[in-house]
Scaffold this active site. Structure first.
Site, short mmCIF file in Angstrom:
data_model
loop_
_atom_site.label_atom_id
_atom_site.label_comp_id
_atom_site.label_asym_id
_atom_site.label_seq_id
_atom_site.Cartn_x
_atom_site.Cartn_y
_atom_site.Cartn_z
N GLN A 1 -2.21 -0.39 9.49
CA GLN A 1 -2.85 0.70 8.48
C GLN A 1 -3.95 0.18 7.54
O GLN A 1 -4.78 1.16 7.17
CB GLN A 1 -1.42 0.95 7.67
CG GLN A 1 -0.42 1.74 8.08
CD GLN A 1 -0.51 3.04 8.65
OE1 GLN A 1 -1.50 3.59 7.85
NE2 GLN A 1 0.08 3.63 9.64
N ASP B 1 0.69 -7.37 10.90
CA ASP B 1 0.47 -6.05 11.48
C ASP B 1 -0.63 -5.31 10.64
O ASP B 1 -0.35 -5.08 9.31
CB ASP B 1 1.82 -5.13 11.15
CG ASP B 1 1.70 -3.91 11.73
OD1 ASP B 1 0.69 -3.33 12.01
OD2 ASP B 1 2.89 -3.32 11.72
N CYS C 1 9.18 5.74 11.47
CA CYS C 1 9.54 4.39 11.92
C CYS C 1 9.89 3.14 11.13
O CYS C 1 9.22 2.10 11.28
CB CYS C 1 8.26 4.14 12.90
SG CYS C 1 8.28 5.34 14.42
N HIS D 1 7.64 -1.62 10.03
CA HIS D 1 7.42 -0.40 10.97
C HIS D 1 8.27 -1.26 12.07
O HIS D 1 8.45 -2.36 12.23
CB HIS D 1 5.94 -0.38 11.52
CG HIS D 1 5.81 0.77 12.52
ND1 HIS D 1 6.21 0.50 13.91
CD2 HIS D 1 5.32 1.75 12.38
CE1 HIS D 1 6.08 1.80 14.34
NE2 HIS D 1 5.47 2.68 13.65
N LYS E 1 -5.91 4.63 14.76
CA LYS E 1 -5.80 4.74 13.30
C LYS E 1 -7.16 4.46 12.61
O LYS E 1 -6.98 4.51 11.48
CB LYS E 1 -4.70 3.91 12.91
CG LYS E 1 -3.24 4.19 13.32
CD LYS E 1 -2.22 3.23 12.49
CE LYS E 1 -0.74 3.43 13.36
NZ LYS E 1 -0.34 4.75 13.28
#
Length: 418
Positions: A215, A212, A376, A135, A238
Site C-alpha cells: 500500500q 509489506d 483480506c 493483510h 497498486k
C-alpha cells in the site's frame, strides 16, 4: 479531524493538474451503468496510464523474445529493457544495488519467498512477530512456516484508532524473536506505521524485518536504506503498473545466505545429476521465464510516478482524505473504521443498518467503484466487531467532485434502507 499523511514538507507544492493527469488513464473515460466512472478502489488495484499500456504493447509488437539466454537482437533488446526496469526499481526505493532487487509475481509471492527460503533457518521455539493489522498475505505464510518449523507466531495489538500499540510491540520482542513482519501502511485502515522506529527496535534484539509495502509505495517516498529494513515487498498493480509483477528487496548479505526459492531455468549456473550450483544474484531467485512485459510495464509506471512526483501525489491525496473525512464526520449513521493520526488515503466505514455489500451495490449503480468486505484482513474486522467495511481509497487522479459523488450515493443508500 484526522491528521492524514504527514505532508508538511510538501504543503507548498503546486496543486496537481488532475484534469490533465486523468487524460493519461483511458479507463477513466468510460461509463458504468450510464454514469461516469468514479474509481475509488485503488487500494485493491490502481488504474494504468497510457505509458504503461504502451510499454507492454510495444514489447509484444516489436521485440517479444525471452531474456538473458538469447544471442539474437530481439532477445538482447528484451533483456536490456527488463534489466533497465530493475534499475528503475532500485532507484525508486533507494536500494544500494540492483542485485538486491528480485522480481516476483507480487507482494504475496515476495513474502512467501522469504517464508520458504529464509524461514528454513527457524527452529522450534523461535518467534515471529507480526501485527493485528496485517493483510492475510502477511499472516498465512508465517502460520505455515510455524507449522513446519515449530516456531511461535506472536501478534502485536492495535488500538481502537487502528494504530499499532508500539509499547506492546516492543514488549513482545525478545531473544527468541527471529523475524518481524509488518505492513508499512494498512490496506484496511490506512494506518501508517513508524517503520524506522520499529525496525530499530527489532534489530536491537537481533531480529530481521520484512515490511509489506504493497500500500505504501504508491503514496509515500520509500528509502529502504534509511528505513534500514532487511526485506521490503510490493506489487506493481497498486503502483499504476501491470498485474502479475512484484518486487522483493533484500539485503545482499541475506540473499547470499538464503537457499533458492524455486528450481529451474535461469536460477542455475551448472546442472549435473550429482548436484547443481546457483546463478548470481538476483537471478538465483528468479526461476523460469519471468513476466517480461510486466517488468517493462512496471519500469514505465515508475517513470510515470516519478514524473508526477510522489511528494505532490502525497499532498493531493492527503487533501482528498481530509475532505472525505470531514464529510464522513457529518454523515448520519456513518462510523469510520481506522482513525489513526498518521494514515494514508483510505476511508473505511460502516453505515448503520446497511450491510457494506448492499452499499457497494448501490454505489456501483451510481458509477462509484469501492471495495466492500473484510479486505483480506479478518483480524482487523474482528478487532472492531464488524463483519465488513466499505473502503474508499484514493489515488492521484481522484477529485473532490468524485468524493461528492460517493456521498451522494451513500445518501441514496440511506434513503433506500431508511
Amino acid at each position: 479531524m484526522l491528521t492524514a499523511l504527514n505532508t508538511s514538507p510538501t504543503a507548498r507544492l503546486p496543486a496537481l493538474d488532475v484534469a490533465r493527469l486523468r487524460q493519461d488513464f483511458p479507463i477513466l473515460q468510460r461509463a458504468v451503468h450510464g454514469q461516469p466512472l468514479v474509481y475509488l478502489d485503488n487500494a485493491a488495484t490502481s488504474q494504468k496510464p497510457w505509458s504503461v499500456i504502451e510499454a507492454e504493447r510495444h514489447y509484444y509488437a516489436h521485440y517479444n523474445a525471452n531474456i538473458h539466454r538469447g544471442v539474437h537482437q530481439m532477445s538482447q533488446e528484451a533483456t536490456e529493457a527488463y534489466e533497465a526496469a530493475r534499475d528503475r526499481v532500485r532507484d525508486f526505493i533507494h536500494a544500494s544495488s540492483r542485485e538486491e532487487i528480485i522480481f516476483t509475481r507480487g507482494t504475496t509471492e515476495s513474502i512467501n519467498l522469504v517464508a520458504s527460503s529464509f524461514g528454513q533457518r527457524l527452529q522450534a521455539g523461535d518467534e515471529i512477530l507480526i501485527t493485528e493489522m496485517e493483510h492475510h498475505s502477511n499472516i498465512v505464510p508465517w502460520q505455515l512456516l510455524c507449522q513446519r518449523s515449530g516456531a511461535l507466531l506472536r501478534v502485536a495489538p492495535i488500538d481502537d484508532a487502528g494504530q499499532l500499540c508500539v509499547e506492546q510491540f516492543a514488549k513482545l520482542l525478545g531473544p527468541r524473536t527471529r523475524l518481524v513482519a509488518l505492513s508499512h501502511m494498512s490496506n484496511a485502515l490506512g494506518s501508517i506505521n513508524p517503520v524506522k522506529k520499529l525496525v530499530n527496535l527489532a534489530h536491537q534484539v537481533g531480529a530481521v524485518v520484512l515490511l509489506d509495502g504493497a500500500q505504501a509505495v504508491a503514496h509515500l517516498p520509500v528509502n529502504v536504506m534509511d528505513i534500514d529494513c532487511d526485506f521490503y515487498a510490493f506489487s506493481g498493480h497498486k503502483l499504476y503498473g501491470p498485474t502479475g509483477i512484484g518486487v522483493l528487496y533484500a539485503r545482499r548479505a541475506i540473499l547470499d545466505s538464503m537457499p533458492p526459492y524455486q528450481g529451474g531455468g535461469d536460477m542455475i549456473r551448472e546442472v549435473r545429476f550429482a548436484g547443481s550450483s546457483w546463478n548470481d544474484l538476483p537471478y538465483k531467485f528468479e526461476a523460469g521465464t519471468p513476466n517480461i512485459a510486466g517488468g517493462i510495464g512496471l519500469g514505465a509506471a515508475l517513470d510515470y510516478v516519478g514524473g508526477v512526483g510522489l511528494a505532490a501525489i502525497a499532498a493531493h491525496e492527503s487533501e482528498l482524505l481530509r475532505y472525505a473525512t470531514a464529510l464522513a464526520g457529518e454523515f448520519p449513521g456513518l462510523t469510520q473504521i481506522g482513525t489513526a493520526a498518521d494514515k494514508g488515503a483510505i476511508l473505511s466505514f460502516t453505515l448503520a443498518g446497511i450491510h457494506p455489500h448492499d452499499i457497494g451495490t448501490i454505489l456501483d449503480s451510481c458509477g462509484v467503484a469501492v471495495r466492500t468486505g473484510h479486505h483480506c484482513a479478518m483480524p482487523v474486522m474482528e478487532h472492531f466487531g464488524v463483519p465488513a467495511t466499505v473502503r474508499a481509497s484514493f489515488a492521484l487522479y481522484n477529485t473532490r467532485h468524485e468524493i461528492d459523488t460517493l456521498f451522494q450515493g451513500l445518501t441514496k443508500a440511506r434513503e433506500m434502507f431508511g
